[in-house]
Design a protein around this motif. Sequence first.
Motif, PDB file in Angstrom:
ATOM      1  N   VAL A  37       0.715  -5.033  -0.883  1.00 25.42           N
ATOM      2  CA  VAL A  37      -0.241  -5.401   0.159  1.00 25.42           C
ATOM      3  C   VAL A  37      -0.109  -6.903   0.375  1.00 25.42           C
ATOM      4  N   PHE A  94       0.893  -3.150  -6.219  1.00 26.23           N
ATOM      5  CA  PHE A  94       0.222  -2.057  -6.922  1.00 26.23           C
ATOM      6  C   PHE A  94       1.259  -1.089  -7.452  1.00 26.23           C
ATOM      7  N   GLU A  95       1.054  -0.648  -8.687  1.00 27.41           N
ATOM      8  CA  GLU A  95       1.923   0.384  -9.237  1.00 27.41           C
ATOM      9  C   GLU A  95       1.048   1.504  -9.766  1.00 27.41           C
ATOM     10  N   ASP A  96       1.393   2.721  -9.343  1.00 25.87           N
ATOM     11  CA  ASP A  96       0.622   3.875  -9.812  1.00 25.87           C
ATOM     12  C   ASP A  96       1.142   4.274 -11.187  1.00 25.87           C
ATOM     13  N   ILE A  97       0.258   4.328 -12.167  1.00 21.77           N
ATOM     14  CA  ILE A  97       0.690   4.688 -13.526  1.00 21.77           C
ATOM     15  C   ILE A  97      -0.138   5.875 -13.999  1.00 21.77           C
ATOM     16  N   ARG A 109      -6.740   9.031 -11.341  1.00 17.46           N
ATOM     17  CA  ARG A 109      -7.858   8.943 -12.293  1.00 17.46           C
ATOM     18  C   ARG A 109      -9.014   8.137 -11.677  1.00 17.46           C
ATOM     19  N   LYS A 119      -1.496  -2.678 -12.054  1.00 23.88           N
ATOM     20  CA  LYS A 119      -1.099  -1.317 -12.404  1.00 23.88           C
ATOM     21  C   LYS A 119      -2.362  -0.495 -12.521  1.00 23.88           C
ATOM     22  N   VAL A 120      -2.373   0.628 -11.842  1.00 21.03           N
ATOM     23  CA  VAL A 120      -3.613   1.410 -11.851  1.00 21.03           C
ATOM     24  C   VAL A 120      -3.274   2.895 -11.722  1.00 21.03           C
ATOM     25  N   ASP A 121      -4.047   3.709 -12.443  1.00 23.61           N
ATOM     26  CA  ASP A 121      -3.871   5.154 -12.326  1.00 23.61           C
ATOM     27  C   ASP A 121      -4.715   5.623 -11.142  1.00 23.61           C
ATOM     28  N   VAL A 122      -4.023   5.862 -10.023  1.00 24.29           N
ATOM     29  CA  VAL A 122      -4.742   6.097  -8.769  1.00 24.29           C
ATOM     30  C   VAL A 122      -5.544   7.389  -8.826  1.00 24.29           C
ATOM     31  N   SER A 142       6.789   6.442  -3.843  1.00 25.33           N
ATOM     32  CA  SER A 142       5.547   7.136  -4.168  1.00 25.33           C
ATOM     33  C   SER A 142       4.626   6.278  -5.024  1.00 25.33           C
ATOM     34  N   VAL A 158      -3.053   1.087   3.500  1.00 21.13           N
ATOM     35  CA  VAL A 158      -2.014   1.995   3.006  1.00 21.13           C
ATOM     36  C   VAL A 158      -2.601   2.994   2.034  1.00 21.13           C
ATOM     37  N   ARG A 159      -1.988   4.128   1.972  1.00 16.73           N
ATOM     38  CA  ARG A 159      -2.491   5.201   1.109  1.00 16.73           C
ATOM     39  C   ARG A 159      -1.312   5.818   0.372  1.00 16.73           C
ATOM     40  N   PHE A 160      -1.455   6.097  -0.886  1.00 12.63           N
ATOM     41  CA  PHE A 160      -0.365   6.713  -1.645  1.00 12.63           C
ATOM     42  C   PHE A 160      -0.126   8.128  -1.152  1.00 12.63           C
ATOM     43  N   PRO A 161       1.104   8.449  -0.738  1.00  7.35           N
ATOM     44  CA  PRO A 161       1.338   9.809  -0.216  1.00  7.35           C
ATOM     45  C   PRO A 161       1.110  10.883  -1.273  1.00  7.35           C
ATOM     46  N   THR A 162       1.304  10.532  -2.541  1.00  5.53           N
ATOM     47  CA  THR A 162       1.115  11.534  -3.594  1.00  5.53           C
ATOM     48  C   THR A 162      -0.341  11.949  -3.714  1.00  5.53           C
ATOM     49  N   HIS A 163      -1.225  11.090  -3.233  1.00  2.00           N
ATOM     50  CA  HIS A 163      -2.640  11.389  -3.401  1.00  2.00           C
ATOM     51  C   HIS A 163      -3.294  11.833  -2.111  1.00  2.00           C
ATOM     52  N   ARG A 194       3.174  -0.018  -4.043  1.00  2.80           N
ATOM     53  CA  ARG A 194       2.627  -0.482  -2.773  1.00  2.80           C
ATOM     54  C   ARG A 194       2.512  -1.992  -2.853  1.00  2.80           C
ATOM     55  N   MET A 212      -7.719  -1.989  -1.168  1.00  4.31           N
ATOM     56  CA  MET A 212      -6.404  -2.365  -0.635  1.00  4.31           C
ATOM     57  C   MET A 212      -5.469  -1.172  -0.557  1.00  4.31           C
ATOM     58  N   ILE A 213      -5.630  -0.208  -1.477  1.00  4.40           N
ATOM     59  CA  ILE A 213      -4.748   0.959  -1.423  1.00  4.40           C
ATOM     60  C   ILE A 213      -5.480   2.164  -0.842  1.00  4.40           C
TER      61      ILE A 213
END
Lengths: 162, 397
Positions: free
Chosen positions: B347, B356-359, A71, A66-69, B342, A114-119, B345, A92-93
Amino acid sequence: MVLRLRLSRVSTPGGAKRHHPRYNIVLAQARTARDSKPLEVLGTYNPVPELPVGAEPGDRKVKDIKVDVSRCKYWLGVGAQPSDTVWRLLSMIGLLEPKYLPTGPQTENVLKAVRFPTHEPRAATPAQSRNDGPVTKAIKDNTRAKADIGAGTTSPMNPNEA
Amino acid sequence: MPPRISTSRLTQPQTCECFRSRSRKSPSTPAPSTRQFHATARHGTRLRRNMWEWFQGPGRVFREPLPGSTNYLSAYDKQGNLLRARRNQQEDPEDQDELDQDEDAIVQRELDQGLDDVERENRAIDRATKRSAREEIEERGGIPPERQGDMRPYPLNQSFKSQPVLSEDLREQLYVQVVHYRHDVSSVAATFGVDIRRVAAVVRLKTIEKQWEEEGKQLAKPYAKAVLNMLPTTPFKPETSKPITPHEPINDLPVHPRTRQQIFYPTSESRQFTREDAAKVFDSKLLPADQRIPLPMLVDLERWKLQGLGREERQKKQREMDDAARTAIETAARKKAAWEASALRTVPGRRWDFKFEDISAEKVGKDGRGRQAVGYRYGMPHEDRKRGMVKIPTSVE
């Protein structure tokens, strides 16, 4: 002192345990102790591959991250140095280019991570550009021109000059 | 002292050889004589004679079970006559004649007699029910349906009544309604008068049954058929005017363990003490009875009926509620899908996947101790036991 994005091994939940690693992904001063209180907790990393809850037989195990992308992106932008492990995870992201790449034709696939579309950078909507005043419009045009040409080598006198 | 039992009376074999290796035909044991228990044996005791009399007299009816009915002892008298068949014969023969007549002729005759509209309507309904009952009897081969008294399999246990089970047709129909027509389980339960949990269980078991049939496994169908023939069943008759027979009471409020205690709760006379309040008195987290009931929509229906709403209005309201529920489910599913697209992800790795989870890291709050925040927290013990910590709640419900 350098800011680092790194892992910090935490004892919770349930106290310190052997063979039961759990990590926080943290932003900390480089020379502080690994498990000391960080500047910011950006996420968690469970390095033990586990079957997710409600998994069907034949499902693959997952490592939960879990990661705050946004930030992370910010801190990388202002010069925080990721550790090797965090670098590997963030690449990886698609937040970073992978540090170590396989040689050969695989390399290209790896780079298309892969890339988060929100970012992703947001495309300007036509409604927005219509409402812009003349100054904003000029600045935006300039920025776009800069982006087209490359790094900013603009004249200090004329903002519209490339 | 030597044993008093003579060795000849012992059935135990005299050899210590293992029974597997021992030869089957032991020369010491004599061949079994002719059976004592035999239909043609006439030399029995009085009890045995009575038993044979019963077998050939009143007990004969139990050899072949009645088709489409239970076959319990208490449904027969001592001579072996079906009690309810006799009751049926005692009915008025004039009534039977009237049922055979043409409906128009009866109406004309009643008009001639000068009966008013209400009376004639009542009589018409009466005739219709009698006709349908007679049709049902004819369907069963002239045997009327069982009454409560015929449902007692043990004549000495008066309070044991055999309860009906779901028939094979009804089980299939429940499965079709849920799986093929995609109706939700609670509406199917309400329509067919079967408990929600039972509907769910039927669907699960039927799924397994179909799966086994696909795999070519052998099912114990003859066994199921035999058992269902002996038990009372709830039928499903799709071709008739009344296809559905309610199986059981479906909307009983389950007794929550928290509500079992007796509480003396003093409250002001001027206060409106509702079910919601009562639930809160039993337990702070207990839902009120109206929400714990299995099928709250049936309560709503009844309430609308009492309010005097017409049939169309009630149906319209019901449809609106169903639509709202469906939209809520769809919206939630769409929201979840959007969030997954959104924020999640996966991988793929060589041996496992990285998920991966966006938090949001901002949830830790100003003091860094937010309870919703992601991440394991750092050395900050709870301070609520400390001297001087104010524990006055910051908000009152």
